[in-house]
Scaffold this motif. Structure first.
Motif, short mmCIF file in Angstrom:
data_model
loop_
_atom_site.label_atom_id
_atom_site.label_comp_id
_atom_site.label_asym_id
_atom_site.label_seq_id
_atom_site.Cartn_x
_atom_site.Cartn_y
_atom_site.Cartn_z
N ALA A 173 -3.74 -3.01 -7.87
CA ALA A 173 -3.30 -3.64 -6.36
C ALA A 173 -4.13 -4.16 -5.49
O ALA A 173 -4.10 -4.27 -4.31
N SER A 175 0.97 -1.33 -0.06
CA SER A 175 -0.03 0.08 0.19
C SER A 175 1.05 1.32 -0.09
O SER A 175 0.46 2.05 -0.63
N PHE A 208 -6.35 2.33 -7.94
CA PHE A 208 -5.21 1.01 -7.92
C PHE A 208 -5.62 0.22 -7.09
O PHE A 208 -5.35 -1.30 -7.41
N GLU A 209 -6.20 0.46 -5.93
CA GLU A 209 -6.79 -0.57 -5.14
C GLU A 209 -7.98 -1.52 -5.91
O GLU A 209 -7.93 -2.89 -5.68
N TYR A 211 -5.10 6.35 -5.57
CA TYR A 211 -5.00 5.29 -4.70
C TYR A 211 -6.08 4.37 -4.85
O TYR A 211 -5.88 2.90 -4.81
N SER A 221 0.77 6.91 -6.53
CA SER A 221 -0.25 8.01 -6.68
C SER A 221 0.27 9.37 -6.39
O SER A 221 -0.02 10.43 -7.40
N SER A 274 -2.50 -5.65 -0.49
CA SER A 274 -2.68 -4.21 0.15
C SER A 274 -3.47 -4.29 1.48
O SER A 274 -3.82 -5.31 1.73
N LEU A 282 4.82 -2.23 -10.94
CA LEU A 282 3.58 -2.79 -10.30
C LEU A 282 3.11 -4.02 -11.12
O LEU A 282 2.55 -4.94 -10.66
N TYR A 311 1.66 1.75 -3.56
CA TYR A 311 0.52 2.61 -4.38
C TYR A 311 0.36 3.92 -3.88
O TYR A 311 0.11 4.68 -4.79
#
Length: 431
Positions: A182, A82, A177-178, A174, A89, A186, A127, A85
């Motif tokens: 990601a 995290s 990405f989550e 963010y 960002s 995370s 990533l 990420y």
């Protein structure tokens, strides 16, 4: 000097003498139970050891965090991913600002801006191939270097001048990405995976979800309502009283009424939604609607209190500021953003702290709406206080319940300290 000191000591003793009855009552019903429960959190005291509790050390706290079966990856792993990420960002946002600065300075800091863009591409590539650690070190190291050195060509002036927009953009990226790249490793992924394997984490996640839903929405609606009630509208006294009544009404009575409103067969809410061709929602039977349902009840009950406090803050603002703004040609929105909102910051700060603490302690709504159960199924409505209640009242595990209560206290304390630290910097007090 001696006479003045004796007089001051005598007045102090007299003041404490008047406070003594209150201190005795608080000591018996507040201080002693709080201290005793803290000691109890280190003891093995449950149904089997009711008469002979014994010292258990930190085992109660460790037991709370024990998983029924291991999660896919550790919390540390999710936390490190995290961080990367978040760095990615930040780098993207800084790259945008860097490009703007590059255009403004006509390429004077070309090497710096080019390095930022290249690191952004490197991070994205890392990533996608799951070699995030090297990229993460490079990104964070580069950011720290650029932000800390004094004579850098890259001043991130645009970033500083649009700090709130920048923070919002970073959070948005963010979250993206989550939800995409990601979502495998995370903090959020860890919590989603672990909350079904540990009841405490599920209660913690549900409580945070509830707090995020209720506190901002309640404050925003209360501020808008307070502005309306502060205007020259007819029947102002009636409306102020009507909006405040839910707050003084019993939470059990309120929850029972809303339980009927939420009924998926003959409830009033689904009846209104049918006017807009919305299919009936199973408010009290669908797992995904459990926390939103509880939040709706809490928002409706708390709205009147927050509105009255905001209204008191609005009435304490001197009309001189508005008259001066009108002379300068300010419109309604400018007066609100430049006068009303800044001068309401102490009131907002107070309500934010009170609402946050109250939201973390939600229990009665869950208990009444779901007839003593933590949601319709799968513990979808379990909150921190309900978790403590279940350990203490139903399972008779008093030591474990005390430990859980102090973990809740620690969470509330941390958030309150953060709010005070931030509040001291942003709140504007007018003498």
């Amino acid at each position: 000097m001696v006479v003045s000191k004796k007089k001051r000591m005598r007045e102090t003793a007299l003041a404490y003498l008047f406070l003594l009855p209150s201190l005795i009552v608080l000591g018996i019903f507040v201080f002693w139970p709080v201290g005793f429960s803290f000691v109890l959190s280190f003891f093995k005291w449950d149904f089997r050891n009711m008469n002979t509790p014994y010292f258990h050390g930190l085992s109660n706290y460790l037991e709370i965090f024990r998983f029924d079966y291991p999660p896919k990856f550790s919390f540390i792993t999710g936390f490190l991913f995290s961080l990367n990420y978040v760095a990615f960002s930040i780098i993207i946002i800084l790259s945008i600002f860097a490009f703007v600065e590059f255009v403004k300075t006509k390429g004077k800091a070309f090497a710096t801006y080019l390095a930022i863009i290249l690191l952004s591409l490197l991070s994205y590539k890392a990533l996608t191939v799951n070699t995030v650690w090297i990229a993460s070190v490079l990104l964070w190291g580069f950011l720290a270097y650029e932000l800390l050195k004094n004579k850098s060509a890259f001043r991130i002036r645009a970033f500083k001048s649009h700090i709130w927009i920048s923070v919002a953009a970073i959070i948005l990226l963010y979250v993206i990405f989550e939800m995409s790249v990601a979502n495998e490793k995370s903090v959020f992924a860890f919590l989603i995976d672990a909350k079904d394997k540990n009841l405490f984490l599920k209660a913690l996640v549900n409580t945070f979800y509830y707090v995020i839903l209720t506190v901002p929405i309640t404050l925003a609606l209360a501020l808008g309502l307070a502005v309306l009630l502060n205007s020259n509208v007819k029947f102002r006294i009636f409306f102020r009283t009507a909006y405040f009544i839910p707050f003084v009404t019993s939470v059990v009575a309120v929850s029972l009424v809303w339980k009927w409103i939420f009924n998926d067969e003959y409830g009033l809410l689904n009846y209104f939604l049918s006017w807009f061709n919305v299919d009936p929602i199973r408010w009290l039977k669908d797992e995904k609607w459990t926390i939103p349902t509880i939040a709706i009840v809490s928002i409706w009950k708390q709205l009147g209190y927050n509105s009255i406090i905001f209204l008191a803050g609005l009435q304490n603002i001197d009309q001189f500021y508005y008259e001066a703004a009108e002379v300068d040609g300010a419109n309604v929105w400018q007066k609100f953003t430049k006068i009303t909102w800044p001068l309401l910051s102490p009131t907002t700060f107070f309500l934010l702290i009170v609402s946050m603490i109250g939201a973390f302690k939600v229990f009665a709504q869950v208990y009444v709406l779901y007839e003593g159960l933590p949601g319709p199924y799968n513990n979808s409505g379990i909150t921190m206080v309900y978790y403590v209640f279940d350990l203490f009242y139903r399972q008779q595990r008093m030591g474990l319940a005390s430990a859980a209560a102090y973990l809740l206290f620690a969470v509330i304390l941390v958030f309150t300290i953060i709010q005070y630290r931030v509040g001291n910097k942003v709140v504007e007090y007018v003498s």
